[in-house]
Scaffold this motif. Structure first.
Motif, PDB file in Angstrom:
ATOM      1  N   LYS A 116      48.639  51.647  42.752  1.00 41.92           N
ATOM      2  CA  LYS A 116      49.949  52.092  42.102  1.00 41.92           C
ATOM      3  C   LYS A 116      49.822  51.791  40.721  1.00 41.92           C
ATOM      4  N   THR A 117      49.429  50.811  40.235  1.00 39.57           N
ATOM      5  CA  THR A 117      49.825  50.536  38.938  1.00 39.57           C
ATOM      6  C   THR A 117      48.427  51.132  38.250  1.00 39.57           C
ATOM      7  N   ASN A 139      53.849  45.366  36.147  1.00 39.95           N
ATOM      8  CA  ASN A 139      53.836  45.573  37.385  1.00 39.95           C
ATOM      9  C   ASN A 139      55.479  45.515  37.754  1.00 39.95           C
ATOM     10  N   ASN A 141      57.922  46.699  39.496  1.00 34.88           N
ATOM     11  CA  ASN A 141      58.053  47.875  40.371  1.00 34.88           C
ATOM     12  C   ASN A 141      58.997  47.641  41.701  1.00 34.88           C
ATOM     13  N   GLU A 163      56.550  53.133  38.827  1.00 37.16           N
ATOM     14  CA  GLU A 163      55.563  52.544  39.885  1.00 37.16           C
ATOM     15  C   GLU A 163      56.753  51.949  40.995  1.00 37.16           C
ATOM     16  N   ARG A 309      42.427  43.768  36.670  1.00 38.73           N
ATOM     17  CA  ARG A 309      42.114  45.060  37.655  1.00 38.73           C
ATOM     18  C   ARG A 309      41.023  46.025  36.731  1.00 38.73           C
ATOM     19  N   TYR A 326      43.318  40.299  40.053  1.00 41.43           N
ATOM     20  CA  TYR A 326      44.625  40.441  39.942  1.00 41.43           C
ATOM     21  C   TYR A 326      45.380  40.459  41.626  1.00 41.43           C
TER      22      TYR A 326
HETATM   23 MG    MG Z   1      51.170  47.356  40.822  1.00 43.39          MG
END
Ligand code: MG
Ligand code: ATP
Length: 446
Positions: A116-117, A139, A141, A163, A309, A326
Motif C-alpha cells: 500500500k505505502t 503510514n 492509514n 492509504e 522499504r 519495516y
Molecule cells: Mg503502509
C-alpha cells in the motif's frame, strides 16, 4: 485554502452541544489531535487511545491558542470553550468526511495486504506529473490517519492519494465511507493479519469493503494476478473496473531489465523487483481511470519510500544491503527473497526474522519461506526468530545449513566477519523484531 470552518459549521456537522462557547462565528483554521503540533486558531480534538488520552491536554491546547476543544461527554464541564460529542474519534471522522465533500478532485484510495505505502508513493510521484498531490504521510492509514489526511485537503491540490489499512473486518468499509473515493486500488489479498481474520477469503472480503462502500460511479483498479481478489471483487462490485498485471489484465506489463513494457511504451521502473513492477502497473491503471496520458511518466520517476522499504545501501567493497526491515508477511518475504535472488552480485545472504500475527499458520508459513530460500538457490541464511519459527525456517531451507541467533549483536558480529566483497544481503522481519538495528550495526561495522 486549507481547512477552515466556523465553529457553528463544526457544531452543525457534529450535531454537538457546546459549553462556554461564546463566539460561534469564529473561524477554525484546522483540527488537531496532537497538542504539540497545535497552531493558534485551530480546534483541538481530544482522542482517547489505549495508552493516551487527549482529554488530559485540553487545557494546555486552549492555553496555546486553540479556539475550542472537541471533547466527549465524560470530560468535566470546566469554564472552557468546549464542543461536546459522544465519541471524539467518530467526530474526527465526520469532520474528515465533511471536509472531503467540499472537494471535487479525484480521491484515490489504496488498500491491500502488502504494497500500500509503496503504491501510494509511486502513484503520488506519477500524479505529480499532472498536478499537485496530497498523499497520506508516512503510514497514517488507519481510522485516525485517513481523516487526518482528508483534513489536509486544500484548494492547492489536484489529486489526493489515501492509504487505507485494516486489522479487522468492517474497518475498510468505514474508511471508504469517509473518503468516498473516485478510484480504488486493491494491491492484493495475502495473509497479513490472517491470525485475526481467520482465512484468506475473509481477508479478501475485508479488502473488498472498499469497493462495496464507494460511490457506484467510482472505478476499481485491481491486481489481475491475484485470482481470489478478482473473484471476491466481482461479488461486491459491478461498476467500472481496470485490471493490471504481469500475467494478464487490461494493463499488462512485461519486465525488460530495469523497465517494463506496456503496449508500445516502455517505462523505467522507479523501484526494483517484480512486486514493485506490479505496484507501478497499478499506477498506470489509475492514470487510465483518470484519462491521463501515460507518456508523461515514461522516465525519470523518482520514488523515495519511508524507511525500511526497498532501501538499498551500497557499502565499501561492493557490498549491498537490501533493507526491508519495516515489516514482513508471507507475500512480502517471498517477494523480497526473489528480489535478492535477482540482484546481480556475489553471494546472496538472507537475514530473516519472525513474521508476526500469523496465529496457527506461523510454522507452515515460516517453512514456506525457508523453502523459497532453498528454491532460489540463496547462499546463506541467518535467522533471528522465535524458537518455533526459527526451526521452521531452518527446516524449510534444508539442505542449506542456516545459522540461528538469539541477539541482534550476535548477528552483527557474525556478518562482520563473514561478509565478502560483492555480497548482497537482505534483511527482513516483522517490525517488532527490530532488524533495522542489525542493518545499522552492519553499516557501521563494515
Ligand atoms: Mg503502509
Ligand atoms: P502496512 O500494512 O504496514 O501499511 P503496506 O501495505 O503499506 O504495509 P509497504 O510498506 O508498501 O506495504 O511494503 C511492505 C513490504 O512489502 C515492502 O518492503 C516489500 O518487501 C513488500 N511489497 C511491496 N509491494 C508488494 C507487492 N505488490 N507484493 C508483495 N510484496 C510487496
Amino acid at each position: 485554502m486549507p481547512f477552515h470552518a466556523s465553529l457553528a459549521q463544526i457544531i452543525a456537522v457534529l450535531d454537538a452541544s457546546t459549553h462556554h462557547l461564546f463566539d460561534q462565528e469564529c473561524i477554525a483554521t484546522g483540527i488537531t489531535t496532537d497538542s504539540r503540533n497545535l497552531q493558534p486558531g485551530e480546534v483541538f480534538l481530544a482522542l482517547r487511545g489505549e495508552t493516551f488520552d487527549g482529554h488530559g491536554f485540553v487545557e494546555s491546547a486552549l492555553a496555546q491558542g486553540a479556539v475550542a476543544a472537541i471533547v466527549d461527554t465524560a470530560f468535566p464541564t470546566l469554564d472552557l470553550p468546549l464542543i461536546v460529542v459522544n465519541d471524539t474519534l467518530a467526530a474526527y471522522q465526520a469532520l474528515g468526511q465533511w471536509w472531503r465533500s467540499q472537494f471535487d478532485i479525484p480521491i484515490i484510495a489504496i488498500t491491500g495486504s502488502v504494497g500500500k505505502t509503496t503504491t501510494k508513493e509511486i502513484l503520488a510521484a506519477v500524479l505529480a506529473r499532472y498536478g499537485r498531490v496530497l498523499k497520506t504521510q508516512a503510514n497514517y492509514n488507519n481510522e485516525i490517519g485517513v481523516p487526518k489526511t482528508l483534513l489536509e485537503l486544500s484548494d492547492e491540490h489536484d489529486f489526493a492519494v489515501v492509504e487505507m489499512g485494516m486489522r479487522a473486518k468492517g474497518e475498510i468499509a468505514l474508511l471508504s465511507q469517509i473518503a468516498s473515493p473516485d478510484v480504488a486500488v486493491i494491491t492484493n489479498v495475502g495473509t497479513a493479519h490472517i491470525g485475526r481474520l481467520g482465512s484468506r477469503a475473509a481477508i479478501a472480503q475485508a479488502k473488498c469493503e472498499l469497493l462495496a462502500e464507494m460511490p457506484s460511479d467510482a472505478i476499481a483498479v485491481l491486481n489481475h494476478d491475484n485470482p481470489l481478489l478478482l473473484e471476491t471483487a466481482a461479488r461486491v462490485w459491478h461498476g467500472k473496473t481496470i485490471t493490471y498485471g504481469l500475467s494478464g489484465g487490461d494493463v499488462q506489463g512485461q519486465i525488460r531489465g530495469g523497465g517494463i513494457r506496456v503496449g508500445d511504451l516502455t517505462f523505467q521502473l522507479p523501484l526494483a523487483g517484480e512486486h514493485n513492477a506490479l505496484n507501478f502497473l497499478s499506477a498506470l491503471g489509475v492514470a487510465t481511470a483518470l484519462n491521463l496520458e501515460w507518456s508523461a511518466i515514461a522516465s525519470g520517476l523518482e520514488v523515495e519510500l519511508p524507511g525500511g522499504r526497498s532501501r538499498r545501501y551500497e557499502l565499501a567493497n561492493d557490498i549491498v544491503l537490501l533493507d526491508e526491515t519495516y515489516n514482513a508477511g508471507l507475500e512480502s518475504m517471498l517477494a523480497s527473497l526473489k528480489l535478492l535472488a535477482q540482484t546481480p552480485g556475489n553471494r546472496k545472504v538472507a537475514v530473516l526474522g519472525t513474521m508476526k500475527e500469523l496465529g496457527s499458520w506461523a510454522v507452515a508459513y515460516h517453512r514456506q519461506v525457508g523453502e523459497q530460500v532453498k528454491a532460489l538457490g540463496l547462499d546463506e541464511l541467518l535467522i533471528l526468530a522465535d524458537e518455533a519459527e526459527a526451526e521452521a525456517l531452518a527446516q524449510g531451507a534444508l539442505p542449506l545449513a542456516s545459522e540461528c541467533f538469539v541477539s541482534h549483536g550476535d548477528v552483527i558480529d557474525r556478518l562482520s566477519v563473514m561478509v565478502k566483497p560483492g555480497d548482497r544481503i537482505l534483511f527482513k522481519a516483522s517490525r517488532s523484531v527490530g532488524l533495522d538495528r542489525v542493518v545499522e550495526g552492519v553499516r557501521s561495522a563494515i
